[in-house]
Design a protein around this motif. Sequence first.
Motif, PDB file in Angstrom:
ATOM      1  N   HIS A   1       0.487  -1.128   0.140  1.00 49.35           N
ATOM      2  CA  HIS A   1      -0.229   0.127   0.324  1.00 49.35           C
ATOM      3  C   HIS A   1       0.741   1.126   0.189  1.00 49.35           C
ATOM      4  CE1 HIS A   1      -3.603   2.359   0.121  1.00 49.35           C
ATOM      5  NE2 HIS A   1      -3.202   3.095   1.867  1.00 49.35           N
ATOM      6  N   HIS A   2       2.116   1.104   0.851  1.00 50.10           N
ATOM      7  CA  HIS A   2       2.828   1.947   0.840  1.00 50.10           C
ATOM      8  C   HIS A   2       3.211   2.776  -1.058  1.00 50.10           C
ATOM      9  CE1 HIS A   2       7.397   3.790   0.341  1.00 50.10           C
ATOM     10  NE2 HIS A   2       6.608   4.627   1.076  1.00 50.10           N
ATOM     11  N   ARG A   3       3.919   1.547  -1.937  1.00 48.89           N
ATOM     12  CA  ARG A   3       4.172   1.951  -2.921  1.00 48.89           C
ATOM     13  C   ARG A   3       2.956   2.655  -3.671  1.00 48.89           C
ATOM     14  NH1 ARG A   3       7.640   3.643  -6.389  1.00 48.89           N
ATOM     15  NH2 ARG A   3       7.067   2.821  -8.555  1.00 48.89           N
ATOM     16  N   ARG A   4       1.732   2.236  -3.528  1.00 50.86           N
ATOM     17  CA  ARG A   4       1.080   2.966  -4.238  1.00 50.86           C
ATOM     18  C   ARG A   4       0.275   4.861  -3.826  1.00 50.86           C
ATOM     19  NH1 ARG A   4      -3.716   4.898  -2.316  1.00 50.86           N
ATOM     20  NH2 ARG A   4      -5.529   5.620  -3.716  1.00 50.86           N
ATOM     21  N   LEU A   5       0.528   5.140  -2.734  1.00 46.79           N
ATOM     22  CA  LEU A   5       0.606   6.317  -2.228  1.00 46.79           C
ATOM     23  C   LEU A   5       1.726   6.804  -2.314  1.00 46.79           C
ATOM     24  CD1 LEU A   5      -0.573   5.226   1.602  1.00 46.79           C
ATOM     25  CD2 LEU A   5      -1.797   6.837  -0.499  1.00 46.79           C
ATOM     26  N   ARG A   6       3.594   6.705  -2.252  1.00 45.27           N
ATOM     27  CA  ARG A   6       4.423   7.343  -3.071  1.00 45.27           C
ATOM     28  C   ARG A   6       4.018   7.194  -4.520  1.00 45.27           C
ATOM     29  NH1 ARG A   6       9.733   7.474  -0.497  1.00 45.27           N
ATOM     30  NH2 ARG A   6      11.548   8.057  -2.011  1.00 45.27           N
ATOM     31  N   VAL A   7       3.771   6.602  -5.303  1.00 40.61           N
ATOM     32  CA  VAL A   7       3.456   6.949  -6.920  1.00 40.61           C
ATOM     33  C   VAL A   7       2.696   7.998  -6.994  1.00 40.61           C
ATOM     34  CG1 VAL A   7       2.796   5.683  -8.773  1.00 40.61           C
ATOM     35  CG2 VAL A   7       3.912   4.815  -7.705  1.00 40.61           C
ATOM     36  N   LEU A   8       1.599   7.873  -6.440  1.00 47.96           N
ATOM     37  CA  LEU A   8       0.761   9.127  -6.113  1.00 47.96           C
ATOM     38  C   LEU A   8       0.824  10.095  -6.070  1.00 47.96           C
ATOM     39  CD1 LEU A   8      -2.293   7.721  -4.741  1.00 47.96           C
ATOM     40  CD2 LEU A   8      -1.908   8.306  -7.126  1.00 47.96           C
ATOM     41  N   VAL A   9       2.098  10.967  -5.033  1.00 48.10           N
ATOM     42  CA  VAL A   9       2.470  11.955  -4.493  1.00 48.10           C
ATOM     43  C   VAL A   9       3.566  12.456  -5.222  1.00 48.10           C
ATOM     44  CG1 VAL A   9       4.118  11.253  -2.632  1.00 48.10           C
ATOM     45  CG2 VAL A   9       2.995  12.926  -2.642  1.00 48.10           C
ATOM     46  N   SER A  10       4.125  11.006  -5.991  1.00 54.34           N
ATOM     47  CA  SER A  10       5.552  11.371  -7.225  1.00 54.34           C
ATOM     48  C   SER A  10       5.021  11.953  -7.993  1.00 54.34           C
ATOM     49  CB  SER A  10       6.521   9.512  -7.288  1.00 54.34           C
ATOM     50  OG  SER A  10       6.882   9.580  -5.867  1.00 54.34           O
ATOM     51  N   ARG A  11       3.668  11.549  -8.586  1.00 59.37           N
ATOM     52  CA  ARG A  11       3.088  12.280  -9.487  1.00 59.37           C
ATOM     53  C   ARG A  11       3.183  14.199  -9.624  1.00 59.37           C
ATOM     54  NH1 ARG A  11      -1.435   7.823 -11.209  1.00 59.37           N
ATOM     55  NH2 ARG A  11      -2.517  10.001  -9.898  1.00 59.37           N
ATOM     56  N   ALA A  12       2.812  13.870  -8.588  1.00 59.66           N
ATOM     57  CA  ALA A  12       3.061  15.894  -8.368  1.00 59.66           C
ATOM     58  C   ALA A  12       4.484  16.485  -7.667  1.00 59.66           C
ATOM     59  CB  ALA A  12       2.252  16.390  -6.860  1.00 59.66           C
ATOM     60  N   PHE A  13       5.226  15.336  -7.015  1.00 61.30           N
ATOM     61  CA  PHE A  13       6.070  15.996  -6.436  1.00 61.30           C
ATOM     62  C   PHE A  13       7.506  15.319  -7.819  1.00 61.30           C
ATOM     63  CE2 PHE A  13       7.798  17.652  -2.897  1.00 61.30           C
ATOM     64  CZ  PHE A  13       9.082  17.560  -2.705  1.00 61.30           C
ATOM     65  N   THR A  14       7.048  15.742  -8.891  1.00 64.23           N
ATOM     66  CA  THR A  14       8.454  15.150  -9.839  1.00 64.23           C
ATOM     67  C   THR A  14       9.610  16.621 -10.058  1.00 64.23           C
ATOM     68  OG1 THR A  14       7.366  17.570 -11.127  1.00 64.23           O
ATOM     69  CG2 THR A  14       6.211  15.103 -11.598  1.00 64.23           C
ATOM     70  N   PRO A  15      10.620  16.120 -10.579  1.00 61.10           N
ATOM     71  CA  PRO A  15      12.001  16.623 -10.577  1.00 61.10           C
ATOM     72  C   PRO A  15      11.745  17.866 -11.295  1.00 61.10           C
ATOM     73  CG  PRO A  15      12.862  14.960 -10.989  1.00 61.10           C
ATOM     74  CD  PRO A  15      10.635  14.265 -10.851  1.00 61.10           C
ATOM     75  N   LYS A  16      11.238  17.436 -12.077  1.00 65.46           N
ATOM     76  CA  LYS A  16      10.736  19.127 -13.299  1.00 65.46           C
ATOM     77  C   LYS A  16       9.991  20.123 -12.285  1.00 65.46           C
ATOM     78  CE  LYS A  16       8.395  20.466 -17.757  1.00 65.46           C
ATOM     79  NZ  LYS A  16       7.740  19.814 -18.784  1.00 65.46           N
ATOM     80  N   ARG A  17       9.304  19.755 -11.613  1.00 67.09           N
ATOM     81  CA  ARG A  17       9.141  21.022 -11.292  1.00 67.09           C
ATOM     82  C   ARG A  17       9.217  21.731  -9.739  1.00 67.09           C
ATOM     83  NH1 ARG A  17       3.393  18.742  -9.906  1.00 67.09           N
ATOM     84  NH2 ARG A  17       2.203  20.884 -11.282  1.00 67.09           N
ATOM     85  N   VAL A  18      10.275  20.369  -9.283  1.00 63.14           N
ATOM     86  CA  VAL A  18      10.979  21.020  -8.074  1.00 63.14           C
ATOM     87  C   VAL A  18      12.626  21.533  -8.924  1.00 63.14           C
ATOM     88  CG1 VAL A  18      12.956  20.156  -7.232  1.00 63.14           C
ATOM     89  CG2 VAL A  18      10.516  18.855  -6.685  1.00 63.14           C
TER      90      VAL A  18
END
Length: 428
Positions: free
Chosen positions: A108-125
């Motif tokens: 389940h941790h993996r699902r949440l990490r994928v979701l937040v990673s879509r918002a927390f992208t290297p390009k956006r950072v």
Amino acid sequence: MSGPAPEAPEKTPVPDVFDPRQYAQGIPHDRYRHLRDHHPVAWQEEPEVLGWPAGPGFWAVTRHADVIHVLKDSATYSSYLGATQIRDPDPADLPFIRRMMLNQDPPHHRRLRVLVSRAFTPKRVDRFAAVVRERARSLLTRAVAEARATDGTCDLVARVTDDYALLNLTDLLGVPDSDRGLLLHWTQRVIGYQDPDEAGTAVLGPDGKPVNPRSPAALRDMFDYAHALAAHKRRHPGDDVMTALARDPELTEPELEMFFFLLVVAGNDTVRSAAPGGLHLLAQHPDAYRRLCNGEVELTTTIDELLRRHPPVLTFRRTATRDTDLAGTRIRTGDKVVVFHASANHDERVFPDPYALDLSRSPNAHVSFGDGPHVCLGAHFARLQLRGLYDEACRALPAPLQLAAPPRRLVSNFINGLKSLTVWVADS
């Protein structure tokens, strides 16, 4: 279920590394080294301290290899069973606390990490690089000017690094600058709860005792704000993390709450702790600071070495899912197992001359951002911020960087924080 003290008689005493008050004097490196050499997995008592109740005790893991093993083996050492703080949460709060990604295990941790990673992208950072550098320059320039107009001293925590970390985070999340004080208040309440100086931020229960800062009662105001901000972002989207999270159809409202909590607290305090810690090390090592400012060492290796010597997080807890052995010590199902990052980062078995500040150290296998499935999602953003700050510090703060007073450290066995770092600013 608590683990008993080891059955075999101890040849040397086991030093205490639990009491948060000792960390106000500095990281107890002598005790850590003793544990690494003689008791690499050591039973620690958990007495009542600073108004917080006693606990059942835990195993302290201090060697680098064992810390890595615990962090990577989530099947044996769970973040979910008892969450990730040394203190046991109230059993009534545990289901709530388990909703946070930090306190979950795969899958389940993996699902949440994928979701937040879509918002927390290297390009956006990465698009914040220029903004971050300009902010560092502006804050340092103003702080130096104010110091020179008064007594020649500057508290870099109060005048630079607190605002620097907060404003960078508000940009990334899409929080109005005017609300950065709220973020600081929430961070202090959650992170500084063990420190008497921060006691005014604690939530008290009917019995007058402090309420766990990660409980629903203590977080309601933060969550109300998160919902209001998310609703605003749905109406007025921007290129920021909260807009991406608020408009993600796969993210539930409770998950949005916990993501906001995690990003506000972890996203802020990682840099808020690491930045002044690195500057303190550079003040203690004037030759290293001169080499950095003269361009003789790379910022990339500098940042990793400063993080190794001053990890922002001191400890993380896991709970054993089964009977197992760790470094020859029997761990029983339900035992608390706590990894000590600063000890692992100074393990002579991995780092030659570990107490030296070698800004060219490579490789540098520090665990300041963790390891395994929970390796820090914001490490890239943290490094970007630290790069901008240290680079601009070389331009604004004279070498050698001289302390005007000893730094004041946070009373905490969790966060390696500095409450003040006052330096002299020479007249121009």
